[in-house]
Design a protein around this motif. Structure first.
Motif, PDB file in Angstrom:
ATOM      1  N   TRP A   9       0.853  -1.137   0.005  1.00 34.78           N
ATOM      2  CA  TRP A   9      -0.162   0.062  -0.122  1.00 34.78           C
ATOM      3  C   TRP A   9       0.906   1.283   0.095  1.00 34.78           C
ATOM      4  O   TRP A   9       2.040   1.277   0.436  1.00 34.78           O
ATOM      5  N   GLN A  13      -3.220   4.698  -2.665  1.00 34.15           N
ATOM      6  CA  GLN A  13      -3.524   3.682  -3.691  1.00 34.15           C
ATOM      7  C   GLN A  13      -4.355   2.570  -2.872  1.00 34.15           C
ATOM      8  O   GLN A  13      -4.374   2.360  -1.678  1.00 34.15           O
ATOM      9  N   SER A  14      -4.699   1.543  -3.536  1.00 37.81           N
ATOM     10  CA  SER A  14      -5.354   0.447  -2.958  1.00 37.81           C
ATOM     11  C   SER A  14      -4.322  -0.319  -2.168  1.00 37.81           C
ATOM     12  O   SER A  14      -3.129  -0.380  -2.552  1.00 37.81           O
ATOM     13  N   LYS A  55      -9.747  -2.654  -8.539  1.00 35.97           N
ATOM     14  CA  LYS A  55      -8.545  -1.850  -7.476  1.00 35.97           C
ATOM     15  C   LYS A  55      -7.631  -1.340  -8.355  1.00 35.97           C
ATOM     16  O   LYS A  55      -7.244  -1.674  -9.503  1.00 35.97           O
TER      17      LYS A  55
END
Length: 105
Positions: A9, A13-14, A55
């Motif tokens: 991570w 961001q995802s 994602k």
């Protein structure tokens, strides 16, 4: 063959539970570990895979568009053997994880 996986991570961001690259640098595995109170059905898997593919990609994947992406789901148990998965998709259940660990011991 894959390098050891780790979580990923960064900023907004995802978050990814498992990210691993092939040793030859041609593919990137993006995985999620899911916990269910029952064995995962085909419908569960399809829903989880759709969510997974929505994602945002981690920076290594965005920096190298030529990388082959492999989406993986890790679930405790499958309701039945899963067949006809989309290309570059894998599902790993607890039984497979423990079998692999026994092979390495």
């Amino acid at each position: 063959e894959w390098s050891p996986a780790s979580r990923h991570w960064q900023g907004n961001q995802s978050e990814w539970d498992a990210v691993s690259g092939t040793l030859d640098g041609t593919a990137l595995l993006l995985g999620e570990c899911k916990s269910l109170m029952r064995a995962a059905s085909r419908e569960d898997l399809e829903q989880m895979l759709q969510s997974l593919k929505r994602k945002t990609l981690p920076l290594p994947a965005m920096a190298s568009p030529s990388l082959r992406l492999v989406h993986a789901l890790f679930v405790p148990e499958l309701a039945k053997k899963v067949a006809n998965l989309p290309p570059d998709t894998m599902v790993v259940d607890g039984e497979q994880v423990f079998a692999a660990l026994r092979e390495r011991a």
